[in-house]
Design an enzyme around this catalytic site. Structure first.
Site, mmCIF file in Angstrom:
data_model
loop_
_atom_site.group_PDB
_atom_site.id
_atom_site.type_symbol
_atom_site.label_atom_id
_atom_site.label_comp_id
_atom_site.label_asym_id
_atom_site.label_seq_id
_atom_site.Cartn_x
_atom_site.Cartn_y
_atom_site.Cartn_z
ATOM 1 N N ASN A 10 22.316 21.382 -38.036
ATOM 2 C CA ASN A 10 21.148 20.496 -38.046
ATOM 3 C C ASN A 10 20.603 20.442 -39.461
ATOM 4 O O ASN A 10 19.922 21.361 -39.913
ATOM 5 C CB ASN A 10 20.092 21.025 -37.072
ATOM 6 C CG ASN A 10 18.825 20.188 -37.080
ATOM 7 O OD1 ASN A 10 18.814 19.065 -37.593
ATOM 8 N ND2 ASN A 10 17.752 20.726 -36.525
ATOM 9 N N TRP A 11 20.876 19.351 -40.153
ATOM 10 C CA TRP A 11 20.501 19.247 -41.558
ATOM 11 C C TRP A 11 19.034 18.903 -41.754
ATOM 12 O O TRP A 11 18.530 18.931 -42.882
ATOM 13 C CB TRP A 11 21.354 18.182 -42.257
ATOM 14 C CG TRP A 11 22.817 18.521 -42.319
ATOM 15 C CD1 TRP A 11 23.434 19.630 -41.794
ATOM 16 C CD2 TRP A 11 23.847 17.746 -42.931
ATOM 17 N NE1 TRP A 11 24.786 19.584 -42.043
ATOM 18 C CE2 TRP A 11 25.065 18.438 -42.734
ATOM 19 C CE3 TRP A 11 23.856 16.532 -43.610
ATOM 20 C CZ2 TRP A 11 26.287 17.944 -43.204
ATOM 21 C CZ3 TRP A 11 25.070 16.046 -44.077
ATOM 22 C CH2 TRP A 11 26.259 16.754 -43.886
ATOM 23 N N LYS A 12 18.350 18.517 -40.668
ATOM 24 C CA LYS A 12 16.937 18.150 -40.736
ATOM 25 C C LYS A 12 16.727 17.060 -41.803
ATOM 26 O O LYS A 12 17.588 16.198 -41.971
ATOM 27 C CB LYS A 12 16.071 19.386 -40.956
ATOM 28 C CG LYS A 12 16.376 20.476 -39.907
ATOM 29 C CD LYS A 12 15.410 21.619 -39.940
ATOM 30 C CE LYS A 12 15.791 22.649 -38.881
ATOM 31 N NZ LYS A 12 14.801 23.764 -38.808
ATOM 32 N N HIS A 96 13.918 19.403 -30.096
ATOM 33 C CA HIS A 96 13.798 20.454 -31.109
ATOM 34 C C HIS A 96 12.336 20.858 -31.267
ATOM 35 O O HIS A 96 11.432 20.031 -31.144
ATOM 36 C CB HIS A 96 14.363 19.968 -32.442
ATOM 37 C CG HIS A 96 14.545 21.048 -33.450
ATOM 38 N ND1 HIS A 96 13.497 21.528 -34.209
ATOM 39 C CD2 HIS A 96 15.639 21.770 -33.812
ATOM 40 C CE1 HIS A 96 13.949 22.489 -35.005
ATOM 41 N NE2 HIS A 96 15.243 22.654 -34.780
ATOM 42 N N GLU A 98 10.524 21.365 -33.720
ATOM 43 C CA GLU A 98 9.783 20.598 -34.711
ATOM 44 C C GLU A 98 9.350 19.244 -34.150
ATOM 45 O O GLU A 98 8.271 18.746 -34.495
ATOM 46 C CB GLU A 98 10.634 20.438 -35.978
ATOM 47 C CG GLU A 98 10.824 21.756 -36.706
ATOM 48 C CD GLU A 98 12.034 21.803 -37.611
ATOM 49 O OE1 GLU A 98 12.272 22.859 -38.214
ATOM 50 O OE2 GLU A 98 12.756 20.780 -37.709
ATOM 51 N N GLU A 168 16.246 28.359 -29.180
ATOM 52 C CA GLU A 168 15.765 28.558 -30.543
ATOM 53 C C GLU A 168 14.385 29.208 -30.490
ATOM 54 O O GLU A 168 13.379 28.512 -30.304
ATOM 55 C CB GLU A 168 15.711 27.235 -31.304
ATOM 56 C CG GLU A 168 15.195 26.040 -30.493
ATOM 57 C CD GLU A 168 14.810 24.871 -31.374
ATOM 58 O OE1 GLU A 168 15.418 24.718 -32.439
ATOM 59 O OE2 GLU A 168 13.883 24.130 -31.015
ATOM 60 N N GLY A 174 13.794 29.096 -39.636
ATOM 61 C CA GLY A 174 13.433 28.938 -41.033
ATOM 62 C C GLY A 174 12.627 30.083 -41.611
ATOM 63 O O GLY A 174 12.154 30.004 -42.741
ATOM 64 N N SER A 214 17.927 31.011 -37.045
ATOM 65 C CA SER A 214 18.353 31.646 -38.306
ATOM 66 C C SER A 214 19.679 32.390 -38.195
ATOM 67 O O SER A 214 19.826 33.493 -38.709
ATOM 68 C CB SER A 214 17.256 32.584 -38.836
ATOM 69 O OG SER A 214 16.107 31.855 -39.207
ATOM 70 N N GLY A 235 20.516 25.744 -38.886
ATOM 71 C CA GLY A 235 19.618 24.999 -39.753
ATOM 72 C C GLY A 235 19.957 25.200 -41.212
ATOM 73 O O GLY A 235 20.891 24.603 -41.751
ATOM 74 N N GLY A 236 19.213 26.072 -41.882
ATOM 75 C CA GLY A 236 19.379 26.270 -43.322
ATOM 76 C C GLY A 236 20.796 26.592 -43.752
ATOM 77 O O GLY A 236 21.265 26.109 -44.794
#
Length: 254
Positions: A10-12, A96, A98, A168, A174, A214, A235-236
């Site tokens: 997930n590159w956001k 998600h 967010e 999640e 993050g 993470s 994610g990151g």
């Protein structure tokens, strides 16, 4: 039942279209031909067209980060399932944390999106998870039970093989914090238990449940060794080929 690992990135809100293509090419050079682990990248909407061309003729699949439940209409700024399918998108991330936190999405709103995705041959990656306050209050399992039941209400059992769940823990997204292997397994097992109550044991055993808090190369092996952890929503660590490929390699060895 054997469930193939899925590692989805997930590159956001990161990467321009040209940067997206560069990253996909790097990923393809390492794992673009392997089939033991399913790999999916989820760039921003603005990069989907070029990314679709880049993943062509490889085993890397394309995903989107969200979509609207409506088929079309006066919804400025929104993207429909049909638009995603036209770009050969396979997966779509829905619910998600967010989206829930910043855009007010509820289980009921996400449920509508899930039905729209399934109706358009998209595979939903349905995200659930608790906040730090909810975990410290001992409400984790209650929260995820409710999210599973409400988000998947009236889900068509004939499409169950297309459903993916992503647990999640919001407090681990993050932040660099990660649930221990045992913490992740406890929640994943509870999710599968609820799925069994809703759809039966056989269907529940076929649904992949990803960990999405993470995960990185350093902790992937332990998490992926758990009975009910079937991959990761990354994610990151999905923003660099080296880290993302490292997680895929951990899944290959699990």
């Amino acid at each position: 039942m054997s469930r193939k690992f899925l590692i989805a990135g997930n590159w956001k809100m990161n990467k321009t279209a040209s940067e997206a293509v560069d990253l996909i090419e790097e990923i393809k050079s390492s794992v673009g031909d392997q089939t033991s682990v399913q790999v999916c990248v989820c760039p921003p909407f603005t990069s989907l067209s070029q990314s679709s061309e880049s993943v062509e003729k490889s085993e890397v699949l394309l995903g989107a980060q969200d979509m609207n439940a409506a088929q079309s209409g006066a919804y400025t700024g929104e993207i429909s399932a049909e638009m995603l399918r036209d770009l050969y998108v396979s997966f779509v991330i829905l619910g998600h944390s967010e989206r829930r936190q910043f855009f007010g999405e509820t289980n009921q709103i996400v449920n509508q999106k899930i039905h729209a995705a399934i109706g358009n041959n998209l595979k939903p990656i349905y995200c659930i998870g608790e906040t730090l306050d909810e975990r410290e209050a001992g409400k984790t399992l209650d929260i995820v039970r409710t999210q599973v039941r409400e988000g998947l209400e009236n889900f068509p059992t004939h499409s169950i093989e297309n459903l993916v769940i992503a647990y999640e823990p919001i407090w681990a997204i993050g932040t660099g914090k990660t649930a221990t292997d045992e913490m992740a397994q406890e929640v994943h097992a509870e999710i599968r238990k609820v799925l069994a109550e809703m759809f039966g044991d056989t269907s529940a055993d076929s649904i992949r449940i990803l960990y999405g808090g993470s995960m990185k190369p350093e902790n992937a092996a332990g998490l992926l060794a758990q009975k009910d952890v079937d991959g990761g929503l990354i994610g990151g660590a999905s923003l660099t080929a080296r880290a993302f490929v490292g997680i895929i390699e951990a899944a290959q060895s699990a």
